[in-house]
Scaffold this active site. Structure first.
Site, PDB file in Angstrom:
ATOM      1  N   ARG A   1       0.832  -1.204   0.000  1.00  0.00           N
ATOM      2  CA  ARG A   1       0.000   0.000   0.000  1.00  0.00           C
ATOM      3  C   ARG A   1       0.871   1.260   0.000  1.00  0.00           C
ATOM      4  O   ARG A   1       0.656   2.184  -0.767  1.00  0.00           O
ATOM      5  CB  ARG A   1      -0.917  -0.031   1.223  1.00  0.00           C
ATOM      6  CG  ARG A   1      -1.681   1.265   1.420  1.00  0.00           C
ATOM      7  CD  ARG A   1      -2.496   1.216   2.699  1.00  0.00           C
ATOM      8  NE  ARG A   1      -2.997   2.521   3.055  1.00  0.00           N
ATOM      9  CZ  ARG A   1      -3.989   3.138   2.441  1.00  0.00           C
ATOM     10  NH1 ARG A   1      -4.599   2.559   1.440  1.00  0.00           N
ATOM     11  NH2 ARG A   1      -4.375   4.329   2.820  1.00  0.00           N
TER      12      ARG A   1
ATOM     13  N   ASP B   1      -6.300 -21.692   8.977  1.00  0.00           N
ATOM     14  CA  ASP B   1      -6.457 -20.282   9.348  1.00  0.00           C
ATOM     15  C   ASP B   1      -5.953 -19.959  10.750  1.00  0.00           C
ATOM     16  O   ASP B   1      -6.437 -19.042  11.397  1.00  0.00           O
ATOM     17  CB  ASP B   1      -7.916 -19.833   9.183  1.00  0.00           C
ATOM     18  CG  ASP B   1      -8.847 -20.501  10.184  1.00  0.00           C
ATOM     19  OD1 ASP B   1      -8.460 -21.542  10.733  1.00  0.00           O
ATOM     20  OD2 ASP B   1      -9.948 -19.967  10.421  1.00  0.00           O
TER      21      ASP B   1
ATOM     22  N   GLU C   1      -4.074 -18.119   5.977  1.00  0.00           N
ATOM     23  CA  GLU C   1      -5.266 -17.806   5.184  1.00  0.00           C
ATOM     24  C   GLU C   1      -5.398 -16.302   4.966  1.00  0.00           C
ATOM     25  O   GLU C   1      -5.433 -15.531   5.926  1.00  0.00           O
ATOM     26  CB  GLU C   1      -6.522 -18.315   5.897  1.00  0.00           C
ATOM     27  CG  GLU C   1      -7.809 -18.011   5.124  1.00  0.00           C
ATOM     28  CD  GLU C   1      -9.068 -18.380   5.912  1.00  0.00           C
ATOM     29  OE1 GLU C   1      -9.677 -19.399   5.596  1.00  0.00           O
ATOM     30  OE2 GLU C   1      -9.410 -17.642   6.863  1.00  0.00           O
TER      31      GLU C   1
END
Ligand code: 0O2
Ligand code: 0O2
Length: 262
Positions: free
Chosen positions: A28, A73, A140
């Site tokens: 980002r 996860d 995940e």
């Protein structure tokens, strides 16, 4: 395994979450530095609580010694996007990486879950460098829009409150809300170009303003008080309503003045 050993078991998962958060937040930052639109809005991550790990292992009949291979996860990274079509860009970013390998993908954006849940999941194998060597762990990624995240966060907390047994009436309302979130994503996609343009102009302006401020500060520290005050007054006038061209003019003027004194 004793609790202490379980905590040791979690070490690489914690490290993976920290590393992956930094890596995806950096993407980002890179887009923003280049003054480009970022498909990543923000990134969060968490390691699953031990109690949730045991609960899930129990629910899916996963033997405790198979958890590391079958529970994907324990390390979870969530990437939030502004628009639906950013999701595939983020998936593309993951696919091209050399520091992880995709095991499989679950597209709940196209195949909405019965609950109304939407998100794109990517399960990766990620090597963690530890004190005594490399350990491959599963992680995940959940990639979703802000609207999908809003819905999932509320639904998750209701699930928690009702212990996964949400009353039918509330479930129905959640379905209606899921449709509304879907509609919102569609509408936003339709005006995406306008929104992106507005955000871009904001970015460009705030970069120029910050450069002008630097120059004014520099003039002031060189003792050129009258010049710096004059420019400050001009900047104050432009900050709210000024066009990019006017701001650029002011920036050039401050640069010229600085060149004289430097
Ligand atoms: P900034 O400057 O706020 O963007 P950590 O890395 O440990 O500090 P942690 O514990 O993972 O961060 O924090 P959390 O709660 O998971 O939030 C991670 C980042 O997501 C934080 O930004 C939050 O500000 C940001 N965040 C959370 N919810 C939202 C949201 O709804 N909208 C937006 N735009 N950002 C949100 P940073 O990275 O700390 O820095
Ligand atoms: P956490 O940490 O509480 O989020 P499942 O069959 O849904 O129990 P499975 O087959 O392991 O789980 O995988 P799936 O369906 O891809 O879901 C994995 C994760 O996706 C869940 O983790 C949630 O984070 C999220 N998710 C899936 N379905 C829903 C949903 O209906 N609502 C919300 N809010 N989130 C969902 P966990 O295990 O719930 O853990």
């Amino acid at each position: 395994m004793a609790i202490r050993e379980w905590k040791t078991f979690l070490i690489p998962y914690e490290q993976a979450v920290e590393e992956l958060k930094i890596k995806f937040r950096s993407i980002r930052t890179e887009y923003r530095r280049k003054n480009e639109y970022s498909p990543i809005e923000f990134v969060t991550g968490r390691v699953k609580e031990l109690s949730s790990i045991f609960e899930k292992a129990n629910k899916f009949d996963i033997p405790l010694d198979k958890i590391e291979y079958e529970m994907e996860d324990i390390s979870g990274i969530r990437v939030m996007c502004q628009f639906v079509d950013d999701i595939e860009k983020v998936v593309g970013l993951i696919r091209q990486r050399s520091d992880m390998r995709i095991m499989y993908e679950k597209d709940y954006v196209t195949n909405v879950k019965g609950s109304g849940y939407r998100s794109y999941h990517v399960i990766v194998k990620y090597p963690v460098n530890m004190a005594d060597g490399t350990k491959d762990i599963l992680a995940e990624f959940q990639i979703r829009t802000l609207a999908m995240n809003f819905w999932a966060t509320i639904e998750h907390s209701l699930n928690y409150k009702y212990k996964h047994d949400i009353p039918k009436e509330i479930r129905n309302k959640l379905k209606v809300a899921a449709d509304a979130a879907f509609q919102l994503d569609q509408r936003m996609l339709e005006i995406k170009d306008e929104i992106k343009d507005a955000q871009k102009i904001f970015e460009v302006k705030s970069n120029i303003v910050s450069d002008i401020m630097d120059n004014i500060l520099m003039l002031s520290s060189l003792g050129k008080t009258s010049e710096s005050t004059r420019y400050q007054v001009q900047l104050n006038k432009l900050v709210e309503e000024g066009e990019v061209s006017e701001l650029n003019k002011l920036l050039n003027a401050t640069e010229k003045t600085l060149d004289i004194y430097k």
